[in-house]
Design an enzyme around this catalytic site. Sequence first.
Site, PDB file in Angstrom:
ATOM      1  N   ASP A   1       0.830  -1.209   0.000  1.00 61.69           N
ATOM      2  CA  ASP A   1       0.000   0.000   0.000  1.00 61.69           C
ATOM      3  C   ASP A   1       0.868   1.264   0.000  1.00 61.69           C
ATOM      4  OD1 ASP A   1      -2.404   1.429   0.050  1.00 61.69           O
ATOM      5  OD2 ASP A   1      -3.299   0.106   1.553  1.00 61.69           O
TER       6      ASP A   1
ATOM      7  N   ASP B   1      -9.431   3.642  -4.285  1.00 64.58           N
ATOM      8  CA  ASP B   1     -10.130   2.456  -3.773  1.00 64.58           C
ATOM      9  C   ASP B   1     -11.534   2.296  -4.352  1.00 64.58           C
ATOM     10  OD1 ASP B   1      -7.920   2.020  -2.250  1.00 64.58           O
ATOM     11  OD2 ASP B   1      -8.912   2.323  -0.312  1.00 64.58           O
TER      12      ASP B   1
ATOM     13  N   TRP C   1      -2.403   3.177  -5.983  1.00 64.09           N
ATOM     14  CA  TRP C   1      -3.590   3.970  -6.338  1.00 64.09           C
ATOM     15  C   TRP C   1      -3.514   4.593  -7.735  1.00 64.09           C
ATOM     16  CZ3 TRP C   1      -2.402   7.079  -1.309  1.00 64.09           C
ATOM     17  CH2 TRP C   1      -2.464   6.212  -0.208  1.00 64.09           C
ATOM     18  N   GLY C   2      -2.716   4.005  -8.609  1.00 64.22           N
ATOM     19  CA  GLY C   2      -2.612   4.556  -9.961  1.00 64.22           C
ATOM     20  C   GLY C   2      -1.693   5.765 -10.056  1.00 64.22           C
TER      21      GLY C   2
ATOM     22  N   ALA D   1       1.730   8.287  -9.976  1.00 60.36           N
ATOM     23  CA  ALA D   1       3.100   8.345 -10.511  1.00 60.36           C
ATOM     24  C   ALA D   1       3.229   7.619 -11.851  1.00 60.36           C
ATOM     25  CB  ALA D   1       4.107   7.786  -9.502  1.00 60.36           C
TER      26      ALA D   1
END
Length: 449
Positions: free
Chosen positions: A156, A251, A230-231, A233
């Site tokens: 995470d 999320d 979380w998509g 960078a």
Amino acid sequence: MPMYKMYASLCVAALFGLPAVHALIRENSVGKLPALGWNSWNAYACDINETKIVAAANAIVSLGLKDAGYEYVNIDDCWAVKSGRSNTTGELLPDPVKFPSGISGVADTVHGLGLKLGIYGSAGTETCAGYPAQIGHEMLDASTFASWGIDYFKYDNCYVPANWSDPYIACVPDHWQTDGPFPNGTCPVTNTTAPAGYDWGSSPTAHRYAIMRDALLAQNRTILYSLCEWGDAAVDTWGNSTANSWRMSGDIDPSWSRIAEILNENSFQLNSVNFWGHNDADMLEVGNGDLTLQETRSHFAFWAAMKSPLIIGTDLSVLPTDHVDILKNKYLLAFSQDEVFGGPATPYKWGVNPDWTFNYTNPAEYWSGPSTKGMLVLALNTLNETAVREIKWKEVPGLEKGCDSFQVTDIWSGRDLGCVSGGIRKKVEAHDTIGFLVGKKCEAWGWRS
Ligand SMILES: *[C@@H]1O[C@H](CO)[C@@H](O)[C@H](O)[C@H]1NC(C)=O
Ligand SMILES: *[C@@H]1O[C@H](CO)[C@@H](O)[C@H](O)[C@H]1NC(C)=O
Ligand SMILES: *[C@@H]1O[C@H](CO)[C@@H](O)[C@H](O)[C@H]1NC(C)=O
Ligand SMILES: *[C@@H]1O[C@H](CO)[C@@H](O)[C@H](O)[C@H]1NC(C)=O
Ligand SMILES: *[C@@H]1O[C@H](CO)[C@@H](O)[C@H](O)[C@H]1NC(C)=O
Ligand SMILES: *[C@@H]1O[C@H](CO)[C@@H](O)[C@H](O)[C@H]1NC(C)=O
Ligand SMILES: *[C@@H]1O[C@H](CO)[C@@H](O)[C@H](O)[C@H]1NC(C)=O
Ligand SMILES: *[C@@H]1O[C@H](CO)[C@@H](O)[C@H](O)[C@H]1NC(C)=O
Ligand SMILES: *[C@@H]1O[C@H](CO)[C@@H](O)[C@H](O)[C@H]1NC(C)=O
């Protein structure tokens, strides 16, 4: 002692010069296809213990999900002693109340069932729920996980120290939501937009995740590596050389509106999906919230079609049979796990909206993708009421030209529809999806509905 081990392992990796780009090609094809499994978070959040994890593992076997291909049993956040690491070894400690057998004891039980065990951490100073996390401890923790018998690691993105934060904000669809729709998923330019040519593969975020990759690869155990960044960078540019899967959005939650948002976002990011590397559209919400059966069916169909990992996230002891059957759909699972065709299904027509429209409530409706069993064709009704959806063979890319009749199987009923000419025109309920496997060409007349 941990420090010695760390340098020793790094040396071994350096001596053998592991090429990073091939690093995620693993023994026994681990990570080649989208992972299939279960995770504790969507079902229990922080309220976990070994009874629940072992019960899920047993249910995966007894419900026939193992036979259908599901293999990972993943413990999410809140498994560790929250107050800190071992004062003597610096190692992470399993919470002795929640996990009286330790994580290794759970691993033995799960392995005894012929399944694999996953665990969770964060590329920051604490996990999202505030438990000890990995940054600065990567090699030690990877070695602890390996010694426990861990097979899957979800990483995470919480509590990132300031000196590890990215200087720019990448083009992440979730970040644009408040600013309105962007055709083709293009980003608005702001004062935090990276300069043209910026290499996100050398960004602090990519670096954080690569350190853990190298730590996992240094272990004498194959551990599937699943990024939960979380998509951020521009992960699509470096995910494939870093991990087996990477989240492409924020999320999920158990609502149709969120499922449609993620479907819309991922529909513009599918070029990065193939063998060994998969966009993770987040864990399944099948069985959760107030999703209708139609919405549940569409959610599963598209997650499978996009070749997202399929990680069940519900209490399996109370999951209705019709939902279990969706999770076991043999046509969709075969598409997800195809050994020959690595790419996902993609939209060929948006339907309600013009092609390439970036729209959260009404994403692309008409999708297709090749597989060894034929062309998978899906048609979604994004509207709130029943509407006709029409699949025309002529419009489906990759179907043989000059011939307008094909052998067709309905993926929901399993019914062989025989030789179908022209296409399929059908009433589709709100948020439901019809799906077909379109096989060999044939001779026939007339429409089928
Ligand atoms: C786990 O939680 C369940 C439900 O609260 C409880 O019945 C069970 O005894 C707990 N197991 C452990 C090992 O704490
Ligand atoms: C480590 O030592 C501190 C200070 O004595 C103590 O508060 C803490 O509980 C110890 N941690 C563990 C995991 O035993
Ligand atoms: C951030 O600070 C820590 C602790 O001082 C250090 O170990 C780490 O290398 C730093 N990270 C970067 C990207 O400089
Ligand atoms: C979106 O991209 C597609 C394919 O590259 C292109 O055909 C289409 O014209 C684009 N649409 C817009 C609105 O930019
Ligand atoms: C970027 O613009 C916002 C307002 O749009 C402003 O608050 C912020 O300070 C700016 N940041 C930089 C680095 O210039
Ligand atoms: C790696 O693990 C295997 C089986 O678990 C063992 O036989 C082998 O000796 C180990 N190799 C090293 C270098 O530790
Ligand atoms: C990801 O890497 C693997 C292994 O090198 C390769 O087979 C695959 O095609 C790559 N994926 C994409 C989308 O390029
Ligand atoms: C999304 O598409 C629907 C259907 O065309 C339209 O009503 C809605 O306004 C669009 N949403 C946005 C934010 O443009
Ligand atoms: C569809 O239903 C949702 C949820 O009830 C609602 O928010 C949305 O406005 C509806 N859309 C249309 C176009 O009526």
